[in-house]
Design a protein around this motif. Structure first.
Motif, PDB file in Angstrom:
ATOM      1  N   VAL A   6       0.788  -1.181   0.105  1.00  0.00           N
ATOM      2  CA  VAL A   6       0.069  -0.004  -0.190  1.00  0.00           C
ATOM      3  C   VAL A   6       0.771   1.178  -0.015  1.00  0.00           C
ATOM      4  N   ALA A  33      -1.516  -1.316  -3.902  1.00  0.00           N
ATOM      5  CA  ALA A  33      -2.717  -0.387  -3.920  1.00  0.00           C
ATOM      6  C   ALA A  33      -2.242   1.003  -3.597  1.00  0.00           C
ATOM      7  N   LEU A  35      -3.276   4.527  -3.099  1.00  0.00           N
ATOM      8  CA  LEU A  35      -4.361   5.642  -2.304  1.00  0.00           C
ATOM      9  C   LEU A  35      -4.723   6.771  -3.338  1.00  0.00           C
ATOM     10  N   HIS A  53      -4.036  -1.508  -7.827  1.00  0.00           N
ATOM     11  CA  HIS A  53      -5.446  -1.129  -7.517  1.00  0.00           C
ATOM     12  C   HIS A  53      -5.459   0.382  -7.033  1.00  0.00           C
ATOM     13  N   HIS A  54      -6.364   1.207  -7.623  1.00  0.00           N
ATOM     14  CA  HIS A  54      -6.318   2.513  -7.266  1.00  0.00           C
ATOM     15  C   HIS A  54      -7.507   2.761  -6.449  1.00  0.00           C
ATOM     16  N   LEU A  55      -7.370   3.307  -5.345  1.00  0.00           N
ATOM     17  CA  LEU A  55      -8.358   3.654  -4.164  1.00  0.00           C
ATOM     18  C   LEU A  55      -9.121   4.876  -4.372  1.00  0.00           C
ATOM     19  N   ASP A  56      -8.562   5.458  -5.190  1.00  0.00           N
ATOM     20  CA  ASP A  56      -9.338   7.053  -5.612  1.00  0.00           C
ATOM     21  C   ASP A  56      -9.446   7.804  -4.183  1.00  0.00           C
ATOM     22  N   MET A  57      -8.702   8.041  -3.828  1.00  0.00           N
ATOM     23  CA  MET A  57      -8.764   8.615  -2.485  1.00  0.00           C
ATOM     24  C   MET A  57      -8.521  10.153  -2.742  1.00  0.00           C
ATOM     25  N   ALA A  65     -11.515   5.939   2.256  1.00  0.00           N
ATOM     26  CA  ALA A  65     -10.451   5.004   1.885  1.00  0.00           C
ATOM     27  C   ALA A  65      -9.896   3.678   2.854  1.00  0.00           C
ATOM     28  N   ARG A  68     -12.435   1.084   1.825  1.00  0.00           N
ATOM     29  CA  ARG A  68     -11.931   0.432   0.443  1.00  0.00           C
ATOM     30  C   ARG A  68     -10.955  -0.500   0.734  1.00  0.00           C
ATOM     31  N   LEU A  69      -9.862  -0.077   1.373  1.00  0.00           N
ATOM     32  CA  LEU A  69      -8.939  -1.003   1.838  1.00  0.00           C
ATOM     33  C   LEU A  69      -9.253  -2.225   2.535  1.00  0.00           C
ATOM     34  N   LEU A  72     -10.542  -4.460   0.087  1.00  0.00           N
ATOM     35  CA  LEU A  72      -9.822  -5.108  -0.757  1.00  0.00           C
ATOM     36  C   LEU A  72      -8.872  -6.154  -0.168  1.00  0.00           C
TER      37      LEU A  72
END
Length: 392
Positions: A6, A33, A35, A53-57, A65, A68-69, A72
């Motif tokens: 991450v 991943a 953030l 993976h893009h968390l789009d924070m 976030a 989402r984490l 995942l």
């Protein structure tokens, strides 16, 4: 073994490029991943076979976030979560404990005496760092200097492991054809004396010293590789000094070997570094290196780095050193022993040994009455601390 790395973002910075370089040398199955800001490094990591993976924070206050984490991490059934950079360490450790990931590791890349990744190290920032660090199994320091800073921040020495950064020396080997093509692309004459600066364009890197140094050295061209908040200030300073035609801002680059091959010397006037990755890469490219601070070199015997010279972060001193190098003519040095010492394969082997040690036997953790693993702080309490600190 399955590992989720991450990281706060994947722009072309030192920690991000270090992660990219590391992944092909790990035997563990890895995923990444980000953030925020997946950037060009994300594309390169995907192209080399590792899922990203893009968390789009959306900023520091986006606590979604964490959820989402957690989702995942639960769906991925990872054995280890490995976090990199401040925001990812804070959110990633909280999420890993909520998701009950068996082991949590962090790497500290960018901690300074009074700041971390450009963020002022307030009492609250340090407290939040310590609170989430206690939720992990171990924090990796990339140098002994970083380990000592972590101790001063309040992280127990027993929870710190020093594993230096790694460099793929062969990837940075000097290639004159690449260098000439890079010069042509950037509008630099083939016979120019090129002074290089590599790193984030932030005030702490002191690239202003390089601008002042080339002001009185008309034969030199300054090539700055990197992006950051200080670019506009540095461009303005170049105009004020009248050197704007001899300064090239290359921006973020995914092809550092070509840019290093285009340089005649690498100069690093920063007085506070955590490792000095760009300096070791410059040595791998056979460049003479002038530096003000570099724990990676300071922690080795002096004869391991014959191509590197310590300088004062002073324009007059640096200019004199550059003139001496220019007078001697272009030179490429054999990579010193320091490059082999920091080989990326050695770094990967040390890291995987640490993974095996912290993972240990696959025994389910006991839980406290609230359902949190024994001996760990309640993850939602740390999440509340995140929210309180980000509002400060």
């Amino acid at each position: 073994m399955k590992v989720l790395h991450v990281i706060t973002g994947l722009a072309a910075g030192g920690a991000e490029q270090q992660l990219r370089a590391l992944l092909p040398h790990l035997t563990a199955r890895c995923e990444v991943a980000a953030l925020t800001n997946p950037g060009g490094v994300a594309e390169a990591i995907r192209a080399e076979g590792t899922p990203v993976h893009h968390l789009d924070m959306r900023g520091n206050l986006d606590l979604r976030a964490v959820g989402r984490l957690v989702r995942l991490m639960r769906s991925g059934r990872y054995d280890i979560v490995h976090t990199h950079l401040y925001r990812a360490c804070v959110y990633g450790r909280v999420a890993a404990r909520l998701a009950r990931v068996p082991a949590v590791v962090a790497t500290e890349h960018s901690i300074g005496e009074s700041a971390i990744e450009g963020r002022r190290a307030t009492v609250g920032v340090r407290a939040l760092y310590r609170a989430t660090a206690s939720m992990g199994d171990v924090t990796i320091a990339v140098s002994r200097a970083v380990a000592e800073r972590l101790v001063r921040w309040g992280v127990p020495r027993s929870r710190i492991e020093v594993i230096p950064n790694g460099v793929d020396g062969a990837a940075f080997r000097h290639d004159p054809r690449l260098g000439l093509r890079a010069r042509a692309r950037l509008g630099i004459a083939p016979d120019a004396f090129v002074v290089g600066g590599v790193g984030r364009l932030e005030p702490g890197k002191r690239f202003d010293v390089l601008l002042h140094a080339v002001k009185g050295f008309e034969e030199a061209v300054l090539l700055l590789a990197g992006a950051g908040s200080a670019r506009g200030t540095l461009e303005d300073l170049a105009r004020v000094l009248g050197v704007e035609r001899r300064v090239v801002f290359a921006g973020e680059s995914m092809d550092m070997p070509a840019l290093l091959s285009a340089m005649d010397v690498l100069a690093s006037p920063s007085q506070e570094e955590t490792f000095g990755l760009a300096i070791v890469e410059g040595l791998a490219a056979g460049l003479p290196v002038l530096y003000a601070s570099c724990p990676a070199l300071d922690e080795l015997p002096s004869d391991a780095v014959p191509g590197a010279r310590r300088i004062l972060p002073d324009p007059d001193h640096l200019r004199a050193e550059l003139r001496t190098l220019a007078a001697a003519g272009p030179v490429r040095l054999p990579p010193p022993r320091a490059v082999a010492h920091y080989d990326i394969r050695r770094h990967a082997a040390q890291l995987e040994a640490l993974y095996a040690r912290v993972l240990g036997p696959a025994v389910p953790a006991a839980a406290d009455p609230a359902g949190h693993p024994a001996g760990r702080p309640a993850a939602n309490s740390a999440a509340n601390s995140v929210e309180q600190e980000e509002h400060r």
